[in-house]
Write a protein that holds these residues in place. Structure first.
Motif, mmCIF file in Angstrom:
data_model
loop_
_atom_site.group_PDB
_atom_site.id
_atom_site.type_symbol
_atom_site.label_atom_id
_atom_site.label_comp_id
_atom_site.label_asym_id
_atom_site.label_seq_id
_atom_site.Cartn_x
_atom_site.Cartn_y
_atom_site.Cartn_z
ATOM 1 N N LEU A 19 9.786 10.592 6.314
ATOM 2 C CA LEU A 19 8.879 9.673 5.295
ATOM 3 C C LEU A 19 9.336 8.289 5.220
ATOM 4 C CD1 LEU A 19 9.364 12.666 2.515
ATOM 5 C CD2 LEU A 19 7.068 12.037 3.487
ATOM 6 N N SER A 20 8.498 7.644 4.930
ATOM 7 C CA SER A 20 8.649 6.010 4.543
ATOM 8 C C SER A 20 8.739 6.043 3.013
ATOM 9 C CB SER A 20 7.684 5.049 4.969
ATOM 10 O OG SER A 20 6.467 5.429 4.477
ATOM 11 N N ARG A 56 7.153 4.274 0.918
ATOM 12 C CA ARG A 56 6.166 4.115 0.356
ATOM 13 C C ARG A 56 5.343 5.377 0.336
ATOM 14 N NH1 ARG A 56 4.865 -0.855 4.205
ATOM 15 N NH2 ARG A 56 6.026 -2.309 2.953
ATOM 16 N N SER A 57 5.573 6.543 1.418
ATOM 17 C CA SER A 57 4.746 7.776 1.256
ATOM 18 C C SER A 57 5.677 8.578 0.390
ATOM 19 C CB SER A 57 4.780 8.381 2.608
ATOM 20 O OG SER A 57 6.045 8.449 3.144
ATOM 21 N N LEU A 59 7.998 14.942 -2.730
ATOM 22 C CA LEU A 59 8.740 14.396 -1.401
ATOM 23 C C LEU A 59 9.712 13.311 -1.911
ATOM 24 C CD1 LEU A 59 5.260 13.362 0.102
ATOM 25 C CD2 LEU A 59 6.689 15.297 0.725
ATOM 26 N N PHE A 71 7.197 7.455 -2.706
ATOM 27 C CA PHE A 71 7.306 7.061 -3.999
ATOM 28 C C PHE A 71 6.218 6.354 -4.251
ATOM 29 C CE2 PHE A 71 11.724 7.466 -2.435
ATOM 30 C CZ PHE A 71 11.994 8.310 -3.557
ATOM 31 N N SER A 72 5.294 6.513 -5.116
ATOM 32 C CA SER A 72 4.063 5.923 -5.518
ATOM 33 C C SER A 72 4.293 4.678 -6.624
ATOM 34 C CB SER A 72 2.873 6.775 -5.843
ATOM 35 O OG SER A 72 3.154 7.126 -7.010
ATOM 36 N N ALA A 91 0.797 -1.253 -0.047
ATOM 37 C CA ALA A 91 -0.125 0.135 0.150
ATOM 38 C C ALA A 91 0.841 1.172 0.030
ATOM 39 C CB ALA A 91 -0.866 -0.028 1.093
ATOM 40 N N THR A 92 0.477 2.253 -0.923
ATOM 41 C CA THR A 92 1.095 3.436 -0.864
ATOM 42 C C THR A 92 0.580 4.372 0.355
ATOM 43 O OG1 THR A 92 1.341 3.361 -3.176
ATOM 44 C CG2 THR A 92 1.642 5.385 -2.134
ATOM 45 N N GLU A 93 1.643 4.704 1.321
ATOM 46 C CA GLU A 93 1.036 5.544 2.248
ATOM 47 C C GLU A 93 0.741 7.112 1.775
ATOM 48 O OE1 GLU A 93 3.818 5.258 5.456
ATOM 49 O OE2 GLU A 93 3.840 3.180 5.496
ATOM 50 N N PRO A 94 -0.168 7.986 2.474
ATOM 51 C CA PRO A 94 -0.473 9.310 2.299
ATOM 52 C C PRO A 94 0.809 10.229 2.477
ATOM 53 C CG PRO A 94 -1.666 8.530 3.941
ATOM 54 C CD PRO A 94 -1.025 7.425 3.658
ATOM 55 N N PRO A 95 1.046 11.083 1.769
ATOM 56 C CA PRO A 95 1.897 12.105 2.207
ATOM 57 C C PRO A 95 1.597 12.844 3.337
ATOM 58 C CG PRO A 95 0.647 12.896 0.418
ATOM 59 C CD PRO A 95 0.304 11.580 0.586
ATOM 60 N N PRO A 133 4.494 11.764 -5.372
ATOM 61 C CA PRO A 133 3.748 12.512 -4.348
ATOM 62 C C PRO A 133 4.351 13.585 -3.895
ATOM 63 C CG PRO A 133 4.107 10.077 -3.846
ATOM 64 C CD PRO A 133 4.980 10.262 -5.079
ATOM 65 N N ARG A 134 3.562 14.567 -3.786
ATOM 66 C CA ARG A 134 4.031 15.992 -3.115
ATOM 67 C C ARG A 134 3.572 16.464 -2.110
ATOM 68 N NH1 ARG A 134 3.304 20.113 -7.916
ATOM 69 N NH2 ARG A 134 1.112 19.770 -7.569
#
Lengths: 149, 375
Positions: B128-129, B131-132, B14, B134-135, A5-9, B141-142
Motif C-alpha cells: 500500500l501507498s 494515499r491508498s 487498510l 489513508f484518505s 489524489a487518493t489511490e483506490p484500495p 479505506p478498507r
C-alpha cells in the motif's frame, strides 16, 4: 507538482487467488502449529527453540565440564574449552546442549593424530553426570558416541 | 461468502496492514543495528559453529558476514518503511534476516524466529501507498488483506503455545490464552455489524500489553508486541487519524502519472537515481565495522533490482523517492552506529573474548578499536 489524489484500495482477490492463498494459509498455519510440537519428540530437552516455552534465556544451571583427547601415540591431553571456542559455545556445552557437544567432539577429531575425544558434564541436579565419547575413525564417518547418566 | 472465507478475505481497515508493516520494518532495522550487530564479534571465533538448521552444516559465518547481512537487512528494511514497500525487497529482507539468525546458535533469541514468520506474512501484504491506506475524506479505506489476518493468527499461535506450556507446567495461563483469543477476533473489528463486538475488541488489546509489561523478555520483544497490539486493536477512527497525520509528508510527495516515452527530464531523473544508488552506500565508509560496506553495497544492488523498469519508466518521481529512502536508510545506519555504543560494544566484547582465549595480539588490536569508539 504534487498529486493529492487518493489511490483506490487493492482489488479483492478473485476465486483463483483465493484458492492459492487458502492453500498457503493452511500450510503456513499447520507449520506454525507443528513446529512447537516437535519439542515433545526432541532428544535434547534443553533445546527449546521454536517452541514459545519462554521469552527469556534459559536459567538452567551450567554443569562442570571436562574434556580430553586421546592421541595416536597414547598421550592424553586435556582440552581447555575456554581457550578453544567462544564463551557462548562453552555455555552451551556446559548446559549439555547435545548438538553443540556433538559438533565440538567432531571438531576435536579434525586435529591430526587424534584417536578419541571424551567430554564429561558433571551436573549437581537431576541431569547427573553425562559422558560423551567420540572415536575418530580414519574416514571420520564411522564413529561411536555414548551418552550415559 | 462462507464464514471461513469471510474471516480470511473480509475487509480490514487498510491503515492496519500499512502501519504494522512499517512499524515492524523500522523497528527491525534499529533492532538489528543496536542489538544484533554488537554481538557480531563472536562469529567465526575458533572456526566453530553450529547452525539452527542442518543445511548450514560446515558453514562457519565470520563476523564480517554476520554484520554485513544485518546491515543489508536493516538498511533495506528501513528504506521500505520510509517509502512504499516492494514485494521483492520484502522477500530479500525476510531472506537476509532469517539467514542472519539461523546461520548460528549464537543467535538463539526466540523472537527472531517470530519476526521471520512476520516477514513471510509481509511478503503477501498489500503493498500500500500512503494515499491508498489513508484518505483525506476522513473515511478509512478498507480492503481484503488475508496476509494481515495471517499475521494476526501467527501472533495468536504464539500466545496459544505460551498458554499451553504454562498450563502443562501448572502455571497460570489465562492471560496468554486471552491474548490468543483477542488476536483471533481482532481482524473482525473493522467489518463486524455487532456494535458490542466492535467496542469489545479494542479493550481486548489491553491483554497483550499487560502480558508483555508483566513478563520479562529478551531485548525488544516487548516493544514489538506492544506496538503491534496498539495497531491491531486500536479503534479504526483514531488509528486512521494518526496514520493520516504520520503519512502527510509521504502523501504529498510528487508522483507524476505516466505520459509514455522517455523525454529529456525523465533521462535526468534516471541519471540522478543511478547517481543516488552509487552515492548512498558510500555513507558506510564512515562506519568502522567489518562487512558493513559490502552489506550497504548489496542493498543498493537490491534496490536496483527492486526498481527494475521503474528506473526508466514513469511514474517518473518514484525511483527518486526509492533512492532517497535508500539514502535515508544508509544515513540512519551511520547516525545510529556513531551515536550509539554499538561499535564500542562490538570491539570491546571481541577484545574480552580474545583475552579469555589467550589471543592477546587480537585483544590489543580490538581494544584499540574499542577505545576509538568509547562513549
Amino acid at each position: 507538482m504534487a498529486s493529492f489524489a487518493t489511490e483506490p484500495p487493492p482489488a479483492s482477490p478473485n476465486a483463483k487467488s483465493r484458492r492459492r492463498a487458502g492453500a498457503f494459509i493452511a500450510a503456513f498455519v499447520l507449520f506454525q502449529f507443528l513446529a512447537p510440537l516437535s519439542y515433545l519428540g526432541r532428544e535434547d530437552a534443553s533445546d527449546e527453540r521454536f517452541t514459545w516455552r519462554r521469552f527469556t534465556r534459559s536459567d538452567e544451571v551450567a554443569c562442570e565440564t571436562s574434556a580430553w583427547v586421546e592421541r595416536a601415540d597414547g598421550e592424553r591431553r586435556d582440552i581447555a574449552l575456554e581457550s578453544t571456542i567462544h564463551q557462548q559455545w562453552v555455555d552451551y556445552v556446559q548446559r549439555d546442549r547435545r548438538a553443540v557437544v556433538d559438533a565440538f567432539l567432531q571438531k576435536q577429531c579434525e586435529a591430526p593424530g587424534v584417536l578419541r575425544v571424551e567430554l564429561v558434564n558433571h551436573c549437581d541436579d537431576a541431569r547427573g553426570t553425562r559422558e560423551y565419547s567420540l572415536r575418530c575413525a580414519e574416514d571420520r564417518s564411522a564413529t561411536i558416541r555414548t551418552a550415559t547418566r | 461468502m462462507r464464514s471461513l472465507e469471510r474471516y480470511w478475505f473480509g475487509d480490514v481497515a487498510l491503515a492496519r496492514p500499512y502501519l504494522a508493516l512499517r512499524f515492524v520494518l523500522a523497528l527491525l532495522a534499529f533492532d538489528t543495528w543496536l542489538n544484533m550487530i554488537p554481538e557480531g564479534a563472536k562469529y567465526g571465533v575458533g572456526s566453530f559453529n553450529v547452525a539452527h538448521f542442518p543445511w548450514f552444516e560446515g558453514f562457519v559465518p565470520s563476523s564480517g558476514f554476520y554484520v554485513g547481512v544485518l546491515s543489508f537487512t536493516g538498511v533495506l528494511a528501513l528504506s521500505q518503511a520510509l517509502y512504499r514497500p516492494h514485494r521483492i525487497a520484502i522477500v530479500l529482507i525476510a531472506a537476509g534476516y532469517t539467514l542472519g539468525w539461523s546461520c548460528s546458535l549464537l543467535d538463539s533469541v526466540a523472537y527472531h524466529y517470530l519476526l521471520s514468520l512476520y516477514l513471510v506474512c509481509f511478503v503477501f501484504f498489500p503493498m500500500l501507498s500512503a494515499r491508498s491506506a489513508f484518505s483525506r475524506s476522513g473515511e478509512a479505506p478498507r480492503g481484503s488483506a488475508w496476509a494481515y489476518v495471517l499475521f494476526c493468527v501467527t501472533t495468536a499461535t504464539v500466545y496459544f503455545y505460551v498458554a499451553a506450556w504454562s498450563a502443562a507446567e501448572g502455571q497460570s495461563y489465562w492471560l496468554p490464552m486471552l491474548c490468543c483469543a483477542a488476536y483471533l477476533v481482532a481482524t473482525m473489528q473493522d467489518r463486524t455489524e455487532l456494535p458490542a463486538l466492535r467496542s469489545a475488541i479494542p479493550l481486548l488489546g489491553v491483554a497483550p500489553v499487560v502480558f508483555h509489561l508483566a513478563t520479562p523478555s529478551q531485548d525488544w520483544l516487548s516493544i514489538y508486541t506492544i506496538g503491534i497490539a496498539l495497531i491491531v486493536f486500536a479503534p479504526m477512527a483514531p488509528l486512521h487519524q494518526l496514520g493520516t497525520w504520520l503519512t502527510r509528508p509521504a502523501r504529498n510527495l510528487a508522483d507524476e502519472p505516466s505520459t509514455g516515452g522517455i523525454d529529456e527530464r525523465a533521462s535526468r531523473l534516471f541519471y540522478a537515481s543511478l547517481l543516488g544508488l552509487i552515492v548512498a552506500p558510500m555513507v558506510s565508509m564512515f562506519i568502522d565495522l567489518p562487512g558493513v560496506k559490502t552489506g550497504c553495497t548489496l542493498t543498493a544492488i537490491a534496490m536496483l533490482l527492486v526498481m527494475g523498469r521503474q528506473l526508466y519508466l514513469t511514474p517518473r518521481w518514484r525511483p527518486v523517492w526509492r533512492v532517497a529512502s535508500l539514502m535515508g536508510g544508509c544515513l540512519a545506519l551511520w547516525i545510529t552506529m556513531t551515536a550509539s555504543d554499538a561499535q564500542f560494544d562490538y570491539y570491546q566484547r571481541g577484545a574480552l573474548d580474545a583475552d579469555r582465549r589467550g589471543d592477546h595480539d587480537t585483544a590489543v588490536e580490538l581494544r584499540e578499536k574499542a577505545l576509538r569508539h568509547a562513549p
